[in-house]
Design a protein around this motif. Structure first.
Motif, PDB file in Angstrom:
ATOM      1  N   ARG A 100      -4.939 -70.694  25.683  1.00  0.00           N
ATOM      2  CA  ARG A 100      -4.295 -71.804  26.382  1.00  0.00           C
ATOM      3  C   ARG A 100      -4.607 -71.795  27.876  1.00  0.00           C
ATOM      4  O   ARG A 100      -4.893 -72.850  28.461  1.00  0.00           O
ATOM      5  N   PHE A 101      -4.551 -70.616  28.500  1.00  0.00           N
ATOM      6  CA  PHE A 101      -4.664 -70.558  29.961  1.00  0.00           C
ATOM      7  C   PHE A 101      -5.999 -70.025  30.459  1.00  0.00           C
ATOM      8  O   PHE A 101      -6.317 -70.189  31.638  1.00  0.00           O
ATOM      9  N   GLY A 102      -6.772 -69.358  29.606  1.00  0.00           N
ATOM     10  CA  GLY A 102      -8.066 -68.825  30.027  1.00  0.00           C
ATOM     11  C   GLY A 102      -7.949 -67.677  31.003  1.00  0.00           C
ATOM     12  O   GLY A 102      -8.863 -67.463  31.810  1.00  0.00           O
ATOM     13  N   LEU A 103      -6.859 -66.928  30.938  1.00  0.00           N
ATOM     14  CA  LEU A 103      -6.625 -65.809  31.855  1.00  0.00           C
ATOM     15  C   LEU A 103      -6.403 -64.522  31.064  1.00  0.00           C
ATOM     16  O   LEU A 103      -5.901 -64.558  29.934  1.00  0.00           O
TER      17      LEU A 103
ATOM     18  N   GLU B 256      -5.770 -58.697  36.352  1.00  0.00           N
ATOM     19  CA  GLU B 256      -6.573 -58.579  37.568  1.00  0.00           C
ATOM     20  C   GLU B 256      -5.783 -58.926  38.827  1.00  0.00           C
ATOM     21  O   GLU B 256      -6.378 -59.147  39.889  1.00  0.00           O
ATOM     22  N   ALA B 257      -4.468 -58.989  38.720  1.00  0.00           N
ATOM     23  CA  ALA B 257      -3.651 -59.344  39.888  1.00  0.00           C
ATOM     24  C   ALA B 257      -2.297 -58.652  39.782  1.00  0.00           C
ATOM     25  O   ALA B 257      -1.797 -58.397  38.692  1.00  0.00           O
ATOM     26  N   PRO B 258      -1.693 -58.340  40.917  1.00  0.00           N
ATOM     27  CA  PRO B 258      -0.391 -57.650  40.886  1.00  0.00           C
ATOM     28  C   PRO B 258       0.745 -58.599  40.531  1.00  0.00           C
ATOM     29  O   PRO B 258       0.600 -59.820  40.559  1.00  0.00           O
ATOM     30  N   GLY B 259       1.891 -58.002  40.243  1.00  0.00           N
ATOM     31  CA  GLY B 259       3.080 -58.784  39.953  1.00  0.00           C
ATOM     32  C   GLY B 259       3.240 -59.057  38.467  1.00  0.00           C
ATOM     33  O   GLY B 259       2.417 -58.658  37.637  1.00  0.00           O
TER      34      GLY B 259
ATOM     35  N   VAL C  10       4.661 -71.745  36.161  1.00  0.00           N
ATOM     36  CA  VAL C  10       5.193 -70.472  36.656  1.00  0.00           C
ATOM     37  C   VAL C  10       4.051 -69.511  36.969  1.00  0.00           C
ATOM     38  O   VAL C  10       4.078 -68.794  37.978  1.00  0.00           O
ATOM     39  N   ILE C  11       3.038 -69.481  36.108  1.00  0.00           N
ATOM     40  CA  ILE C  11       1.868 -68.622  36.345  1.00  0.00           C
ATOM     41  C   ILE C  11       1.202 -68.985  37.664  1.00  0.00           C
ATOM     42  O   ILE C  11       0.826 -68.110  38.460  1.00  0.00           O
ATOM     43  N   ARG C  12       1.078 -70.275  37.943  1.00  0.00           N
ATOM     44  CA  ARG C  12       0.460 -70.689  39.204  1.00  0.00           C
ATOM     45  C   ARG C  12       1.305 -70.280  40.405  1.00  0.00           C
ATOM     46  O   ARG C  12       0.769 -69.969  41.477  1.00  0.00           O
ATOM     47  N   ARG C  13       2.625 -70.289  40.224  1.00  0.00           N
ATOM     48  CA  ARG C  13       3.479 -69.841  41.329  1.00  0.00           C
ATOM     49  C   ARG C  13       3.342 -68.338  41.556  1.00  0.00           C
ATOM     50  O   ARG C  13       3.319 -67.879  42.696  1.00  0.00           O
ATOM     51  N   GLN C  14       3.247 -67.580  40.479  1.00  0.00           N
ATOM     52  CA  GLN C  14       3.149 -66.132  40.610  1.00  0.00           C
ATOM     53  C   GLN C  14       1.766 -65.696  41.067  1.00  0.00           C
ATOM     54  O   GLN C  14       1.630 -64.780  41.892  1.00  0.00           O
TER      55      GLN C  14
ATOM     56  N   PRO D 288      -1.170 -67.627  42.596  1.00  0.00           N
ATOM     57  CA  PRO D 288      -1.718 -68.890  43.106  1.00  0.00           C
ATOM     58  C   PRO D 288      -3.235 -68.986  43.026  1.00  0.00           C
ATOM     59  O   PRO D 288      -3.783 -70.100  42.971  1.00  0.00           O
ATOM     60  N   GLN D 289      -3.924 -67.851  43.023  1.00  0.00           N
ATOM     61  CA  GLN D 289      -5.383 -67.891  42.984  1.00  0.00           C
ATOM     62  C   GLN D 289      -5.932 -68.071  41.568  1.00  0.00           C
ATOM     63  O   GLN D 289      -7.133 -68.285  41.382  1.00  0.00           O
TER      64      GLN D 289
END
Length: 482
Positions: A50-53, A71-74, A191-195, A197-198
């Motif tokens: 769905r998200f490609g991540l 590949e990102a913190p949080g 929510v993913i974009r908020r957490q 952003p890149q």
């Protein structure tokens, strides 16, 4: 922190997709040390598609599930897991959530149905140490809807042994015509974009997928003498088509090598013409068995006329698939035999396809036995899952997704292509009874628009035998053109 699913270690004894304290005898996912691993691996695959991540899931205690980016913190924390999403025979609560009041976009500009929750806190999403917290079990909902847990060992069935829309949670709570999983995953994407952003989320484009179950390819061509006479008399007297008394015998006589152009059910070239004008590919599903002579087809796939039809479909770039016979939904061995028969006939005709799929006759389905039949048959996808009595989102989604066996607790190689609408569900007096006029068009159009709003696929079933009048053909073309 205890990982519910860790690729580099074995599942821990306390790892479970269900919060502690749940009566395990009702659990659909088989209990045990390793039961959680395939569930989360499967959910990760759904999220990846769905998200490609590279998203990972892990659990901390019985009521906390973390979503992490490799590949990102949080993290994103789900702190209100609903055990009922993993149980059969549970009557879940239901409420709604006003996304726009909390700064989120609602894909349909409507409050989101929230199965599994009697109420939701405000705000639903809020900051927490190291990330964001969502106070609703979006991933549990995704599992529950896509795996069709509520249909396991269903006690309410219709006369064709189908789980009816009226017995479903969506039917009883009024959200059957909502792609509820897609709506909530759209919120999760925000929510993913908020957490992170890149992060670049995968973009999906709306598609339309017409399909056709070939129950009756010919009105007169394959009928035996007594049945042929009965059909001709019925057409002449009841349907006021006296020409049937002449056309019927002629079509029967000429249907040796190919279907006759005067046969009223021979709408295949017309269907392909319409699809091609819209840049679409149609799929035609053929019956290759007779487990109930009263319900199944009167043709054989080996008949020269049927071979010619399948070749023509393939030559024009459309798809040939399987329409398993009436009783195969509970008979994996026979389903596999019919799939092999179709592949053999197609191989003899030089028909090669990258994938083979099908749809069950009468939309009969028993979870998970029918899934297992498809697996045994080696088919790539199924596109049965809609309710005959009412169109809509039986699986809560209009996206293809990997199948999951909720009893064995394991993912399958099979793909599910949810069916959104069958023409009879809208038109037939046996179901919604909207006819072929404006009300029917509005219902199809609304469902199509909701698929478009979430970037999904509007999968439509329209039988070749239900295009014999100008009103039927006009409605079909309007639905595709809208």
């Amino acid at each position: 922190m205890t990982a519910l699913y860790d690729r580099n270690s074995q599942a821990r004894p306390n790892a479970s997709p269900i919060p502690s304290g749940v009566p395990q005898k009702l659990s659909v996912v088989s209990p045990g040390v390793t039961s959680s691993e395939p569930v989360l691996a499967w959910l990760e695959q759904v999220l990846q598609e769905r998200f490609g991540l590279p998203l990972l899931l892990e659990r901390d205690g019985p009521e906390r599930l973390y979503l992490r980016h490799a590949e990102a913190p949080g993290h994103i924390l789900f702190d209100r897991l609903q055990p009922g999403f993993y149980l059969a025979g549970v009557d879940l609560p239901h409420c709604q959530w006003e996304a726009t009041e909390e700064g989120f976009d609602a894909p349909l500009d409507l409050p989101l149905p929230a199965p599994g929750a009697a109420s939701l806190p405000r705000p639903l999403v809020e900051p927490a140490a190291g990330g964001l917290t969502i106070h609703y079990d979006i991933l549990g909902l995704t599992y529950w809807m896509l795996s069709r847990v509520e249909e396991v060992d269903a006690q309410v069935l219709d006369r064709h042994c189908r789980f009816p829309a009226s017995a479903s949670h969506a039917g009883r709570h009024g959200y059957l015509e909502r792609p509820v999983v897609d709506e909530w995953l759209a919120v999760l994407g925000q929510v993913i974009r908020r957490q992170w952003p890149q992060a670049q989320l995968r973009q999906h484009e709306f598609t339309l997928r017409p399909s056709h179950d070939v129950d009756r390819p010919s009105r007169y061509g394959f009928a035996r003498d007594v049945k042929l006479a009965r059909v001709m008399l019925g057409d002449a007297l009841l349907h006021r088509r006296p020409q049937a008394l002449l056309v019927g015998p002629w079509v029967r006589l000429c249907t040796r090598r190919r279907l006759h152009p005067l046969d009223p059910l021979n709408t295949f070239d017309w269907l392909m013409d319409v699809s091609e004008r819209h840049g679409l590919t149609s799929a035609f599903y053929f019956i290759c068995g007779r487990t109930d002579p009263r319900k199944d087809a009167d043709y054989e796939p080996e008949h020269p006329a049927m071979r010619h039809l399948m070749r023509r479909i393939h030559e024009r770039g459309h798809e040939v698939g399987l329409h398993p016979s009436y009783h195969t939904f509970r008979n994996p061995k026979e389903l596999a035999n019919e799939a092999e028969r179709l592949r053999r006939v197609c191989a003899e005709e030089g028909i090669e396809q990258a994938q083979w799929g099908g749809r069950m006759h009468y939309l009969r389905w028993q979870m998970p036995l029918t899934l297992q039949g498809y697996e045994q048959a080696g088919l790539d996808y199924d596109t049965t899952l809609s309710y005959a009595e009412a169109p809509g989102f039986r699986c809560g989604t209009c996206f293809d997704y990997p199948a999951f066996d909720p009893v064995k607790g394991e993912p399958l190689a099979l793909r599910i292509r949810p069916l959104i609408a069958m023409e009879a569900s809208v038109i037939s007096p046996l179901y919604l009874g909207l006819g072929t006029g404006e009300e029917a068009f509005k219902r199809f159009s609304m469902l199509k628009a909701r698929c478009r709003a979430v970037g999904g696929t509007f999968t439509l079933l329209w039988h070749n035998s239900e295009l014999t009048t100008s009103a039927q053909r006009e409605l079909y073309e309007r639905v595709l053109s809208d």
